[in-house]
Design a protein around this motif. Structure first.
Motif, short mmCIF file in Angstrom:
data_model
loop_
_atom_site.label_atom_id
_atom_site.label_comp_id
_atom_site.label_asym_id
_atom_site.label_seq_id
_atom_site.Cartn_x
_atom_site.Cartn_y
_atom_site.Cartn_z
N VAL A 73 56.04 20.82 77.68
CA VAL A 73 54.75 20.13 77.60
C VAL A 73 54.96 18.63 77.72
O VAL A 73 55.83 18.07 77.05
CB VAL A 73 54.04 20.46 76.27
CG1 VAL A 73 52.78 19.61 76.12
CG2 VAL A 73 53.69 21.93 76.21
N PHE A 74 54.14 17.98 78.55
CA PHE A 74 54.23 16.53 78.73
C PHE A 74 52.89 15.85 78.46
O PHE A 74 52.79 14.63 78.52
CB PHE A 74 54.72 16.21 80.14
CG PHE A 74 56.04 16.85 80.45
CD1 PHE A 74 57.22 16.20 80.13
CD2 PHE A 74 56.11 18.13 80.97
CE1 PHE A 74 58.44 16.80 80.36
CE2 PHE A 74 57.32 18.74 81.21
CZ PHE A 74 58.50 18.08 80.89
N VAL A 75 51.87 16.63 78.20
CA VAL A 75 50.56 16.09 77.87
C VAL A 75 50.11 16.78 76.58
O VAL A 75 50.13 17.99 76.46
CB VAL A 75 49.55 16.33 79.01
CG1 VAL A 75 49.41 17.80 79.34
CG2 VAL A 75 48.19 15.72 78.69
N GLY A 76 49.76 16.00 75.59
CA GLY A 76 49.35 16.59 74.32
C GLY A 76 50.51 16.85 73.39
O GLY A 76 51.58 16.27 73.51
N ARG A 77 50.31 17.78 72.46
CA ARG A 77 51.27 18.03 71.39
C ARG A 77 52.03 19.33 71.61
O ARG A 77 51.60 20.19 72.36
CB ARG A 77 50.53 18.07 70.04
CG ARG A 77 49.83 16.76 69.69
CD ARG A 77 48.89 16.93 68.51
NE ARG A 77 48.35 15.65 68.07
CZ ARG A 77 47.33 15.04 68.66
NH1 ARG A 77 46.76 15.58 69.72
NH2 ARG A 77 46.90 13.87 68.21
#
Length: 813
Positions: free
Chosen positions: A192-196
């Motif tokens: 994941v690179f966007v968000g948590r």
């Protein structure tokens, strides 16, 4: 690969690929002390909000700098802080207070760019997914057939040693058609690179884009489940776009870099921006330097020029075609285009365990990525650059300009069965790829029999759908071959069902020999559906303002459906009419009053080109009313004008161009469909005779040649074994008479299979979904010829085995 356990809805924060530790490496502990001493605060990446980062800047640092935070930290304002660094592609993300004025941001950028070790500073821009909004459809596929996957699949369905990373929204990795092809080498099959968190699973059912894109490239094929992906390669999910389809520049750059380091061979980028950025370019360069093939969507703005990152030299830019191999109305075009692929109404997976159709260059890009996976499975020793060159060299010219199709439509069959030039590594004949044979021998026999029965259905879905306000809207049509009531596997836009035969007193199917007459009544947002196994020859809508027609889920006019199914009257030359083309006369900036003239058949009209000249001038015909002219009374049509100063004139020409005269050829050139060509090349390309003096004459009428005065032809025969996907033989035929005017093709067959001959006249070999004409066994097909045709033929058998023979009788004057 092992089936993944069903997603439990919880993020797995203990993954070994924690985003911050992966990007900053072992030096992150010492950074904490340094940041404390400088008064800066480093944000926890797992706490960053998804979506656009309007208050962030990206600072590119020289590769000679060993400590990015130490270099950047002292140079930024005291109320700014470092969010994140990427030591691999050498940049830092800094956050500014929300109240920072735009003028202050520009001053900060200018100040930072004056520092020796800082190479650039730019906004942390937002990139977006590139699918075109549309209503979802379920139904039959056309993309794999259109790019000739069946031929490629005879060699390989794709190897799980080849890894395709989807930089996009999250992928539903436990989807029944995706689970077996998800890469198990990393936790949760991605990052994941966007968000948590670190689990790339979609956060809601509306997050469809990433799953759809991934399903096109690498959904399970030949497994009896759902739709067929292009390849059975392994797939990684790099979630860099949020559920709204947006992601920051830094997130996407990090996702590209992570994909490379995680072992991806191919990275798909169905996202874009109208502007280029240094950080994004650096990430693409990093992938190219590490021998990874990047595939990007050209954009959906119907505009000249590809979007970024597709426009970068390191990325294969892909335009979108519809099912007829025409450029899709939404697709961008221009000199950056490398390849074209189907991108209109492409079916694929979406959450949760569903399927739908979407359109966009976001769909055409993963078709190319999947084909690249098939090629790399067959030739595993190819470098990224060699793979790209091989895809280009084996692409099929579909008759579009290079600005529209690049090197042509990607062709999986040609790319897999043609050994790359100079290739000395392992090949399928060495026994290095047993995926196809293994997969064909796997599975339950009963399930395979069921799949065979489904795939042997050759019919097309014809649907008549109404607006909600429609009341008792009637329709009728005629067709050749079998017609049956059907239940469409999708709803109307207003949520109504689409099923034929529900009004038993009104819906009907009447057979009259080989011709079937059918029709009915529907309304209220509902529709009627039929399976049609043959050419549709006529369609009549009683209330065309509240009813439309769809073929295989794609809305078309009645005329388009008749032409698409091969139902045009053989005596009607409408299907053979020349295509409308853009003809432009463009000048250098120092040109003054440069005159030109040309002659052409068919309608000629002034128009405005959808692009500017190289010097930025407009290209529009008819602007000099006293000089620009079109003489429709002459035969052929005579047109011309005067232009100069870096501007140009443009015309649409529907017919062959016979002559072009440039008064000042040293300062003026001519373009056809955006491609610069010589006058002779344009005349040849459009089928002109090159001699406008032969528009009449005093010849003896008794000497006028007749069609059939000269004859020639060819014949062929063969045997086909129609398995679950059917079996085909392909042929091409070049016209042989001096002045071709017509041809008759007859097809005979014996055996239990259904045998059909499909035909294109542009030299490309057709398939069952995309063709100009067709004829079934023991029938004849008559063609009117202009003389510039080149016949491409496919004989296809399904539902059994058969022998066949066909004969081409060409007539000339």
């Amino acid at each position: 690969m092992a089936q993944n356990d069903p997603h439990d809805g919880e993020a797995h924060d203990d993954t070994e690929y924690n985003r911050r530790s992966f990007l900053t490496g072992a030096g992150s502990a010492s950074m904490v002390g340094l940041l404390a001493s400088t008064g800066l605060v480093s944000a926890d990446d797992d706490g960053r909000d998804p979506g656009p980062k309007e208050d962030e800047l990206l600072i590119g640092v020289s590769s000679s700098v060993s400590d990015i935070e130490a270099e950047v930290g002292p140079e930024i304002p005291g109320d700014a802080w470092i969010e994140h660094t990427n030591e691999t592609i050498h940049y830092a993300v800094i956050s500014l207070p929300e109240s920072t004025p735009e003028s202050a941001r520009e001053t900060i950028i200018d100040t930072l760019e004056d520092i020796d070790q800082i190479e650039y500073a730019e906004e942390n821009a937002t990139l977006e997914a590139l699918s075109q909004p549309n209503d979802p459809y379920y139904g039959q596929q056309h993309a794999p057939q259109q790019v000739n996957c069946e031929q490629a699949w005879e060699t390989t369905y794709g190897s799980d040693d080849v890894v395709i990373s989807i930089v996009d929204q999250g992928i539903q990795y436990d989807h029944p058609v995706l689970a077996d092809n998800m890469d198990d080498s990393v936790s949760d099959h991605g990052n994941v690179f966007v968000g948590r968190g670190s689990d790339p699973y979609p956060v809601s059912g509306n997050e469809q884009h990433g799953t759809h894109v991934g399903g096109i490239a690498a959904a399970g094929t030949d497994n009896g489940t759902g739709h067929a992906g292009i390849s059975n390669c392994s797939m990684l999910s790099a979630r860099a776009l949020d559920q709204n389809g947006q992601g920051s520049l830094s997130d996407i750059a990090d996702a590209i870099q992570w994909s490379v380091d995680a072992g991806a061979d191919i990275i798909n980028l169905s996202l874009g921006s109208s502007s280029g950025f240094r950080t994004l370019a650096a990430a693409c360069q990093y992938a190219a330097d590490n021998d990874v093939l990047l595939v990007g969507a050209a954009g959906n703005s119907s505009a000249y020029g590809a979007m970024y990152p597709a426009a970068y030299d390191e990325v294969v830019a892909v335009s979108a075609l519809n099912s007829n191999d025409s450029l899709a109305s939404f697709s961008n075009y221009g000199p950056a285009i490398d390849l074209a692929a189907p991108g209109s109404q492409v079916i694929s997976a979406v959450p949760w365990d569903n399927y739908t159709r979407m359109s966009g260059t976001s769909m055409s890009a993963p078709v190319v990525a999947g084909v690249a996976g098939l090629v790399l499975s067959a030739y595993p020793d190819l470098t990224g650059a060699e793979l790209r060159a091989h895809l280009q060299s084996t692409a099929v010219d579909v008759g579009l300009s290079s600005n529209a199709q690049g090197h042509g439509r990607v062709d999986a069959g040609e790319a897999v069965t043609t050994v790359p030039e100079g290739y000395t590594g392992e090949t399928p004949s060495d026994g290095t790829d047993g995926d196809n044979e293994d997969e064909e021998n796997e599975g339950d026999d009963d399930e395979q029999d069921d799949q065979d029965e489904q795939d042997d259905v050759a019919g097309r879905l014809l649907a008549f759908i109404t607006e909600p306000e429609a009341n008792s809207a009637a329709y009728e049509f005629t067709a050749e071959g079998a017609v049956e009531f059907a239940d469409a596997p999708y709803e109307s836009p207003s949520g109504g069902n689409i099923e034929g035969g529900t009004y038993t007193s009104e819906d009907f199917i009447d057979e009259d020999g080989d011709t079937v007459h059918a029709g009915g009544i529907t309304g209220g947002g509902h529709g009627d559906a039929f399976d049609v196994d043959g050419a549709v020859t006529d369609i009549d809508l009683e209330q065309s303002d509240v009813m439309w027609v769809e073929l295989d889920g794609e809305e078309m006019t009645p005329e388009e459906i008749i032409e698409e199914t091969g139902g045009s009257d053989d005596d009607d030359d409408s299907s053979d009419e020349p295509t409308e083309r853009l003809l432009a006369f463009i000048t250098e900036t120092d040109a003054s009053n440069a005159g030109y003239e040309f002659t052409a058949d068919g309608p000629v009209e002034f128009t405005e080109a959808p692009y500017e000249s190289p010097s930025g001038g407009s290209i529009e015909g008819g602007t000099y009313t006293s000089e620009d002219f079109i003489d429709d009374d002459s035969d052929p049509v005579r047109a011309g004008g005067i232009t100069g100063g870096g501007h140009g004139d443009a015309f649409t020409v529907t017919g062959p161009i016979h002559s072009i005269d440039l008064e000042q050829p040293d300062v003026m050139w001519v373009e056809l469909e955006g491609d610069e060509l010589s006058p002779e090349e344009i005349i040849d390309e459009t089928g002109g005779d090159g001699d406008d003096d032969e528009t009449g004459g005093d010849g003896d009428d008794d000497e006028t040649p007749n069609c059939g005065d000269q004859t020639d032809g060819a014949s062929a025969d063969g045997e086909l074994e129609g398995g679950w996907q059917g079996d085909s033989d392909r042929y091409t035929y070049a016209l042989r008479t001096d002045s071709p005017c017509g041809a008759t093709i007859s097809l005979e067959s014996s055996g239990g299979a259904d045998v059909t001959l499909y035909l294109n006249t542009d030299g490309s070999v057709p398939d069952q979904q995309s063709y100009e004409e067709s004829v079934d066994a023991n029938g004849d097909l008559t063609l009117d010829l202009e003389g510039d045709e080149h016949l491409g033929l496919r004989v296809h058998a399904s539902n059994g085995s058969a022998t066949y023979a066909f004969e081409i009788e060409e007539r000339g004057r």
